[in-house]
Design a protein around this motif. Structure first.
Motif, PDB file in Angstrom:
ATOM      1  N   LEU A  37       0.830  -1.203   0.000  1.00 17.62           N
ATOM      2  CA  LEU A  37       0.000   0.000   0.000  1.00 17.62           C
ATOM      3  C   LEU A  37       0.863   1.252   0.000  1.00 17.62           C
ATOM      4  CD1 LEU A  37      -2.728   1.458   0.243  1.00 17.62           C
ATOM      5  CD2 LEU A  37      -2.562   1.145   2.720  1.00 17.62           C
ATOM      6  N   ASP A  38       1.899   1.267   0.819  1.00 15.33           N
ATOM      7  CA  ASP A  38       2.800   2.426   0.859  1.00 15.33           C
ATOM      8  C   ASP A  38       3.409   2.682  -0.511  1.00 15.33           C
ATOM      9  OD1 ASP A  38       2.215   2.334   3.531  1.00 15.33           O
ATOM     10  OD2 ASP A  38       4.292   2.240   4.222  1.00 15.33           O
ATOM     11  N   ALA A  39       3.897   1.632  -1.137  1.00 13.12           N
ATOM     12  CA  ALA A  39       4.524   1.772  -2.456  1.00 13.12           C
ATOM     13  C   ALA A  39       3.527   2.329  -3.466  1.00 13.12           C
ATOM     14  CB  ALA A  39       5.080   0.432  -2.918  1.00 13.12           C
ATOM     15  N   GLU A  40       2.301   1.839  -3.430  1.00 12.78           N
ATOM     16  CA  GLU A  40       1.293   2.304  -4.376  1.00 12.78           C
ATOM     17  C   GLU A  40       0.924   3.761  -4.134  1.00 12.78           C
ATOM     18  OE1 GLU A  40      -1.878  -0.478  -3.995  1.00 12.78           O
ATOM     19  OE2 GLU A  40      -0.868  -2.053  -5.147  1.00 12.78           O
ATOM     20  N   LEU A  41       0.807   4.159  -2.873  1.00 11.28           N
ATOM     21  CA  LEU A  41       0.482   5.551  -2.569  1.00 11.28           C
ATOM     22  C   LEU A  41       1.589   6.497  -3.027  1.00 11.28           C
ATOM     23  CD1 LEU A  41      -1.049   5.087   0.989  1.00 11.28           C
ATOM     24  CD2 LEU A  41      -2.275   5.853  -1.051  1.00 11.28           C
ATOM     25  N   LEU A  42       2.826   6.091  -2.821  1.00 15.63           N
ATOM     26  CA  LEU A  42       3.948   6.927  -3.240  1.00 15.63           C
ATOM     27  C   LEU A  42       4.046   7.000  -4.762  1.00 15.63           C
ATOM     28  CD1 LEU A  42       6.654   5.783  -0.666  1.00 15.63           C
ATOM     29  CD2 LEU A  42       5.272   7.860  -0.618  1.00 15.63           C
ATOM     30  N   MET A  43       3.812   5.882  -5.432  1.00 21.57           N
ATOM     31  CA  MET A  43       3.836   5.881  -6.891  1.00 21.57           C
ATOM     32  C   MET A  43       2.727   6.760  -7.451  1.00 21.57           C
ATOM     33  SD  MET A  43       5.375   4.769  -9.654  1.00 21.57           S
ATOM     34  CE  MET A  43       6.283   3.238  -9.279  1.00 21.57           C
ATOM     35  N   ALA A  44       1.538   6.648  -6.886  1.00 25.47           N
ATOM     36  CA  ALA A  44       0.430   7.478  -7.347  1.00 25.47           C
ATOM     37  C   ALA A  44       0.736   8.962  -7.146  1.00 25.47           C
ATOM     38  CB  ALA A  44      -0.849   7.093  -6.613  1.00 25.47           C
ATOM     39  N   HIS A  45       1.352   9.283  -6.010  1.00 28.29           N
ATOM     40  CA  HIS A  45       1.732  10.672  -5.753  1.00 28.29           C
ATOM     41  C   HIS A  45       2.739  11.155  -6.788  1.00 28.29           C
ATOM     42  CE1 HIS A  45       2.262  14.317  -3.442  1.00 28.29           C
ATOM     43  NE2 HIS A  45       3.551  14.100  -3.346  1.00 28.29           N
ATOM     44  N   ALA A  46       3.705  10.314  -7.123  1.00 30.47           N
ATOM     45  CA  ALA A  46       4.692  10.680  -8.136  1.00 30.47           C
ATOM     46  C   ALA A  46       4.038  10.882  -9.497  1.00 30.47           C
ATOM     47  CB  ALA A  46       5.775   9.611  -8.224  1.00 30.47           C
ATOM     48  N   LEU A  47       2.978  10.147  -9.762  1.00 30.29           N
ATOM     49  CA  LEU A  47       2.257  10.271 -11.031  1.00 30.29           C
ATOM     50  C   LEU A  47       1.293  11.453 -11.034  1.00 30.29           C
ATOM     51  CD1 LEU A  47       1.458   6.502 -11.611  1.00 30.29           C
ATOM     52  CD2 LEU A  47       2.812   7.934 -13.163  1.00 30.29           C
ATOM     53  N   GLY A  48       1.023  12.021  -9.841  1.00 31.67           N
ATOM     54  CA  GLY A  48       0.088  13.140  -9.752  1.00 31.67           C
ATOM     55  C   GLY A  48      -1.358  12.739  -9.856  1.00 31.67           C
ATOM     56  N   SER A  82      -4.622   9.902  -7.956  1.00 31.56           N
ATOM     57  CA  SER A  82      -4.989   9.084  -6.811  1.00 31.56           C
ATOM     58  C   SER A  82      -4.552   7.639  -7.025  1.00 31.56           C
ATOM     59  CB  SER A  82      -6.507   9.111  -6.590  1.00 31.56           C
ATOM     60  OG  SER A  82      -7.168   8.383  -7.604  1.00 31.56           O
ATOM     61  N   ARG A  83      -4.447   6.914  -5.937  1.00 30.95           N
ATOM     62  CA  ARG A  83      -4.103   5.486  -6.036  1.00 30.95           C
ATOM     63  C   ARG A  83      -5.143   4.741  -6.862  1.00 30.95           C
ATOM     64  NH1 ARG A  83      -5.738   1.336  -2.351  1.00 30.95           N
ATOM     65  NH2 ARG A  83      -4.540  -0.588  -2.656  1.00 30.95           N
ATOM     66  N   GLU A  84      -6.402   5.074  -6.667  1.00 28.81           N
ATOM     67  CA  GLU A  84      -7.464   4.404  -7.409  1.00 28.81           C
ATOM     68  C   GLU A  84      -7.318   4.651  -8.907  1.00 28.81           C
ATOM     69  OE1 GLU A  84      -7.861   6.250  -4.692  1.00 28.81           O
ATOM     70  OE2 GLU A  84      -8.340   4.600  -3.310  1.00 28.81           O
ATOM     71  N   GLN A  85      -7.034   5.894  -9.297  1.00 22.44           N
ATOM     72  CA  GLN A  85      -6.815   6.202 -10.709  1.00 22.44           C
ATOM     73  C   GLN A  85      -5.641   5.420 -11.276  1.00 22.44           C
ATOM     74  OE1 GLN A  85      -6.455  10.492 -10.098  1.00 22.44           O
ATOM     75  NE2 GLN A  85      -8.182  10.818 -11.470  1.00 22.44           N
ATOM     76  N   MET A  86      -4.566   5.346 -10.489  1.00 24.44           N
ATOM     77  CA  MET A  86      -3.387   4.612 -10.941  1.00 24.44           C
ATOM     78  C   MET A  86      -3.705   3.142 -11.177  1.00 24.44           C
ATOM     79  SD  MET A  86       0.220   3.975  -8.944  1.00 24.44           S
ATOM     80  CE  MET A  86      -0.519   2.698  -7.891  1.00 24.44           C
ATOM     81  N   LEU A  87      -4.383   2.523 -10.206  1.00 27.20           N
ATOM     82  CA  LEU A  87      -4.676   1.096 -10.324  1.00 27.20           C
ATOM     83  C   LEU A  87      -5.602   0.804 -11.496  1.00 27.20           C
ATOM     84  CD1 LEU A  87      -5.165   0.220  -6.545  1.00 27.20           C
ATOM     85  CD2 LEU A  87      -3.202  -0.356  -7.989  1.00 27.20           C
ATOM     86  N   LEU A  88      -6.470   1.745 -11.813  1.00 26.69           N
ATOM     87  CA  LEU A  88      -7.432   1.521 -12.895  1.00 26.69           C
ATOM     88  C   LEU A  88      -6.870   1.822 -14.281  1.00 26.69           C
ATOM     89  CD1 LEU A  88     -10.681   3.000 -11.281  1.00 26.69           C
ATOM     90  CD2 LEU A  88     -10.275   0.605 -11.904  1.00 26.69           C
ATOM     91  N   SER A  89      -5.957   2.801 -14.352  1.00 33.30           N
ATOM     92  CA  SER A  89      -5.611   3.264 -15.697  1.00 33.30           C
ATOM     93  C   SER A  89      -4.135   3.519 -15.970  1.00 33.30           C
ATOM     94  CB  SER A  89      -6.375   4.561 -15.992  1.00 33.30           C
ATOM     95  OG  SER A  89      -6.003   5.591 -15.091  1.00 33.30           O
ATOM     96  N   ALA A  90      -3.273   3.364 -14.970  1.00 33.76           N
ATOM     97  CA  ALA A  90      -1.886   3.776 -15.201  1.00 33.76           C
ATOM     98  C   ALA A  90      -0.860   2.694 -14.866  1.00 33.76           C
ATOM     99  CB  ALA A  90      -1.577   5.039 -14.408  1.00 33.76           C
TER     100      ALA A  90
END
Length: 275
Positions: A23-34, A36-44
């Motif tokens: 979870l930590d890794a995903e939150l940090l990656m999503a932040h780097a991508l600009g 939300s985590r949910e957006q990242m998991l769905l589309s990025a």
């Protein structure tokens, strides 16, 4: 490297510093991508991993809280700005809002007092829950109140939330349908994880040799602050139910408790015994 591939090794690395490494890794990656985590998991997940992720990961591996790195923390139905100088909101504290919802239902309280509001955590969650309510948040830290004011403005709650420097219930006039408080309750000799001990403010964590100092101050103040038919919801630490309940009972309050999702007594629900 794609995002999904770039998350694998960091998640393993974070096992040494976190109970939620993936979870930590995903939150940090999503932040780097600009996003939300949910957006990242769905589309990025197949997007190229951003170079900024490495620096964020290094900060987390040095035990800096994820919420401080990203500057945000979700709580109840809102997202709060947080950072150095304020306590990071915990899911356990949502137990207080749960207890208040059980008591008041959709009608809600008309007036709310949040003692030790920090970044506005409990007060703003309650005001978001009940759009007709108005509230007062008290904190002894100007830094915390600055976060709370920004959060109130960003969430569109500034016209219903008064935020004021103070010391628990001292000097507060009037009575409130709902009083909320998450006081410090950690004993001073407790060994806390580095991401808490080295980063979060000690004044929001520690409360004397037995962790009860702030409950001793709150107990005699609460009866005059709770309106007829109202309640106070106060957070307690694991194993503190009996000792804290005795303090509030001696002040003339009735005491019930509510468990958090882990089955730990986390919230005392208090009311004036003679009303």
């Amino acid at each position: 490297m794609r995002v999904r591939e770039a998350l694998t090794a960091p998640a393993r690395q974070l096992e040494a510093v976190s109970m939620t490494p993936r979870l930590d890794a995903e939150l940090l990656m999503a932040h780097a991508l600009g996003m939300s985590r949910e957006q990242m998991l769905l589309s990025a997940m197949d997007a190229e991993a951003p170079a900024a992720f490495a620096a964020l990961l290094a900060r987390r591996l040095a035990h800096e809280p994820v919420a401080y790195i990203t500057g945000r923390r979700a709580f109840w139905t809102i997202e709060l700005e947080v950072g150095p100088g304020v306590l990071v909101p915990r899911p356990d504290s949502e137990t207080l809002i749960d207890a208040a919802v059980e008591r008041f239902g959709p009608r809600g309280p008309a007036t709310i007092l949040d003692l030790g509001t920090g970044p506005g955590t409990l007060l703003l969650a309650a005001l978001d829950q009940w759009p007709q309510a108005r509230g007062l948040g008290i904190d002894r830290s100007e830094d915390a109140l600055a976060y709370a004011r920004r959060n109130a403005a960003r969430l569109g709650l500034g016209d219903r939330a008064e935020l004021r420097l103070g010391d628990w219930g001292e000097g507060i006039e009037g009575r409130f349908d709902l009083v909320l408080a998450n006081p410090p309750y950690v004993a001073t000799d407790t060994d806390l994880p580095p991401d808490v001990a080295d980063h979060e403010p000690a004044t929001a964590l520690f409360a004397g040799a037995d962790g009860l100092d702030d409950y001793r101050r709150l107990a005699p103040q609460l009866p005059r602050l709770i309106a007829p038919g109202g309640i106070a919801c106060v957070e307690i630490g694991a194993g503190q139910k009996q000792a804290v309940a005795a303090l509030f009972g001696a002040a003339g309050l009735t005491v019930a408790s509510r468990d958090d999702l882990a089955g730990v007594a986390r919230c005392l629900v208090l009311a004036n015994a003679d009303e």
